[in-house]
Design an enzyme around this catalytic site. Structure first.
Site, PDB file in Angstrom:
ATOM      1  N   CYS A   1       0.834  -1.201   0.000  1.00  0.00           N
ATOM      2  CA  CYS A   1       0.000   0.000   0.000  1.00  0.00           C
ATOM      3  C   CYS A   1       0.879   1.264   0.000  1.00  0.00           C
ATOM      4  O   CYS A   1       1.919   1.305   0.665  1.00  0.00           O
ATOM      5  CB  CYS A   1      -0.882  -0.008   1.248  1.00  0.00           C
ATOM      6  SG  CYS A   1      -1.902   1.461   1.383  1.00  0.00           S
TER       7      CYS A   1
ATOM      8  N   GLU B   1       3.869  -5.728   8.539  1.00  0.00           N
ATOM      9  CA  GLU B   1       4.121  -4.344   8.123  1.00  0.00           C
ATOM     10  C   GLU B   1       5.264  -3.732   8.938  1.00  0.00           C
ATOM     11  O   GLU B   1       6.150  -3.056   8.390  1.00  0.00           O
ATOM     12  CB  GLU B   1       2.853  -3.489   8.299  1.00  0.00           C
ATOM     13  CG  GLU B   1       3.067  -2.052   7.841  1.00  0.00           C
ATOM     14  CD  GLU B   1       1.954  -1.107   8.285  1.00  0.00           C
ATOM     15  OE1 GLU B   1       0.775  -1.473   8.189  1.00  0.00           O
ATOM     16  OE2 GLU B   1       2.296  -0.003   8.743  1.00  0.00           O
TER      17      GLU B   1
ATOM     18  N   SER C   1      -4.789  -5.896  12.622  1.00  0.00           N
ATOM     19  CA  SER C   1      -4.424  -4.865  13.606  1.00  0.00           C
ATOM     20  C   SER C   1      -5.482  -3.770  13.685  1.00  0.00           C
ATOM     21  O   SER C   1      -5.941  -3.404  14.767  1.00  0.00           O
ATOM     22  CB  SER C   1      -3.070  -4.274  13.209  1.00  0.00           C
ATOM     23  OG  SER C   1      -2.776  -3.145  13.973  1.00  0.00           O
TER      24      SER C   1
HETATM   25  S1  SF4 Z   1      -5.315  -0.051   6.239  1.00  0.00           S
HETATM   26 FE1  SF4 Z   1      -3.355  -0.713   5.330  1.00  0.00          FE
HETATM   27  S2  SF4 Z   1      -3.868  -1.206   3.213  1.00  0.00           S
HETATM   28 FE2  SF4 Z   1      -5.559   0.051   4.003  1.00  0.00          FE
HETATM   29  S3  SF4 Z   1      -5.024   2.155   3.397  1.00  0.00           S
HETATM   30 FE3  SF4 Z   1      -4.239   1.796   5.473  1.00  0.00          FE
HETATM   31  S4  SF4 Z   1      -2.125   1.137   5.170  1.00  0.00           S
HETATM   32 FE4  SF4 Z   1      -3.156   0.917   3.217  1.00  0.00          FE
END
Ligand code: SF4
Length: 415
Positions: A154, A184, A323
């Site tokens: 992301c 992450e 999470s």
């Molecule tokens: S929850 Fe994770 S995948 Fe979704 S926008 Fe936020 S960082 Fe990106």
């Protein structure tokens, strides 16, 4: 069908061609979309039938990062229909989505077995990197094997990487608020070492961790005890020395943490540096960037908004290892009976709910008389960024069904 060419010198491939995406979107919608949930949302998020009210949070479910990651995984399967396609861990933390990918023939390599598995990868294999990203050493090993890489990391996670890389470049140690073992955070920690690998990081999870760190910043102390507290959970960079590496610190966080807690952690660390160095020097030795992603924040804000309404029970739907979903449960628990459920099947009866207990970190069955009350009942429902709408629909229908209202009646009332 062919993928767009990869940039020169890279085995990363762009699988999002218009033709592929048209087919992917149709399939993704058929797996995860819910016209029923969309209709309830469009009419204000509240549905009342015969004394049973379901109230949805304004924002819940799939975020843009998750949607993109799923699209890319589906596209990878289509473009490389004849090849072995591997996924590092889970694409996102939702068992339903991961089950679908497994059924499509995408092989998920469990966390902890990545290095071993990568050693067997062939150059014609395709490797999907999940939305959380992956550690730099794993990416290097995959590159050495010459595999094709479909990277679904992301953009919000990559923004955190940019921050911690800059910290390393300017001689700051990254203090990362997150779960050290989360994919992450591991990926972020690896970037905090910097491009030359000489940077340092420390991962803190609780306010107690932070107070311990603050005490060392202010007063120094027993180095061995400090290292002992954080060892064993990948929470420290190799060679970390609290006496040296807490001189200049930059704070970042896993994108899905509880915003209020992250802010408190930033405040305490800032205060500790100021107490040690004074305001002028302290300002030079402390950096902070709030890296909670917009989607996480929206879902937390929406839940606070939902909780302003009287509710009898809150159901939070999602994967137990998610999470951002976990933090929604923590918010709900402070105010009312809250149940963290994987799927609608967890609602075994009006009195009996199978749910994940954050405190014992295990699934258990609880008995609640709230849903069984003959009086009108209001049930709040929300979900984390990794939960598809079809699971919300199942939950909504199950609640009404248990209250004696059939899916047909619900559909007729909404659609
Ligand atoms: S929850 Fe994770 S995948 Fe979704 S926008 Fe936020 S960082 Fe990106």
């Amino acid at each position: 069908m062919s993928a767009a060419p990869a940039p020169a010198g890279s085995r990363r491939v762009n699988v999002r061609t218009p033709e592929v995406m048209e087919r992917v979107q149709a399939e993704v919608e058929s797996h995860y979309r819910s016209p029923l949930v969309e209709a309830v949302r469009a009419s204000g998020g509240v549905l009342t039938i015969d004394g049973t009210t379901v109230r949805l949070a304004r924002e819940f479910g799939f975020c843009y990062g998750v949607e993109r990651a799923i699209d890319l995984a589906y596209a990878a399967r289509k473009v490389f229909a004849e090849r072995r396609v591997f996924l590092l861990g889970e694409i996102i933390h939702n068992p339903e989505v991961n089950r679908q990918l497994t059924e499509m023939g995408i092989v998920s390599i469990p966390v902890g077995q990545h290095e071993q598995a990568i050693a067997d990868f062939q150059s014609e294999d395709v490797v999907i990197v999940p939305a959380f990203g992956a550690e730099t050493r794993l990416m290097q090993k995959i590159a050495e094997r010459g595999c094709m890489v479909v990277d679904t990391t992301c953009g919000d996670v990559m923004s955190v990487w940019k921050r911690v890389r800059n910290y390393a470049k300017t001689g700051f140690t990254s203090i990362i608020h997150g779960k050290a073992e989360h994919e992450e955070t591991r990926a972020t920690s690896s970037r905090a070492l910097g491009d030359d690998g000489r940077g340092h990081y420390l991962v803190v999870l609780t306010l107690a961790d932070v107070d311990f760190v603050c005490d060392h910043i202010r007063n120094g102390g027993d180095k061995a005890a400090f290292l002992d507290r954080f060892k064993g959970a990948s929470a420290l960079s190799e060679g970390f020395d609290p006496d040296t590496h807490l001189r200049r610190i930059g704070v970042a966080n896993q994108t899905t943490m509880l915003k209020s807690e992250t802010e408190e952690i930033q405040r305490r660390l800032h205060q500790a540096i100021q107490d040690r160095d004074g305001p002028e020097e302290g300002a030079k030795n402390f950096l902070v960037f709030d890296t909670i992603c917009g989607a996480t924040q929206e879902r937390q804000d929406s839940l606070f908004h939902l909780l302003r309404h009287p509710l009898d029970v809150l159901l939070v739907v999602g994967g137990y290892n998610s999470s951002n979903t976990t933090h929604l449960v923590e918010i709900g628990e402070q105010q009312l009976p809250t149940f963290f459920i994987r799927t609608a099947e967890c609602l075994e009866s009006l009195e009996q709910i199978v749910h994940f207990d954050l405190h014992s970190k295990s699934e258990k069955t609880s008995y609640s008389g709230k849903l069984a009350s003959p009086d009108p009942v209001v049930i709040g429902i929300t979900a984390g960024a990794s939960c598809p709408n079809n699971l919300i629909e199942d939950t909504l229908l199950r609640v009404f069904q248990l209250r004696g209202i059939s899916p047909e009646v619900v559909r007729a009332a909404v659609l």
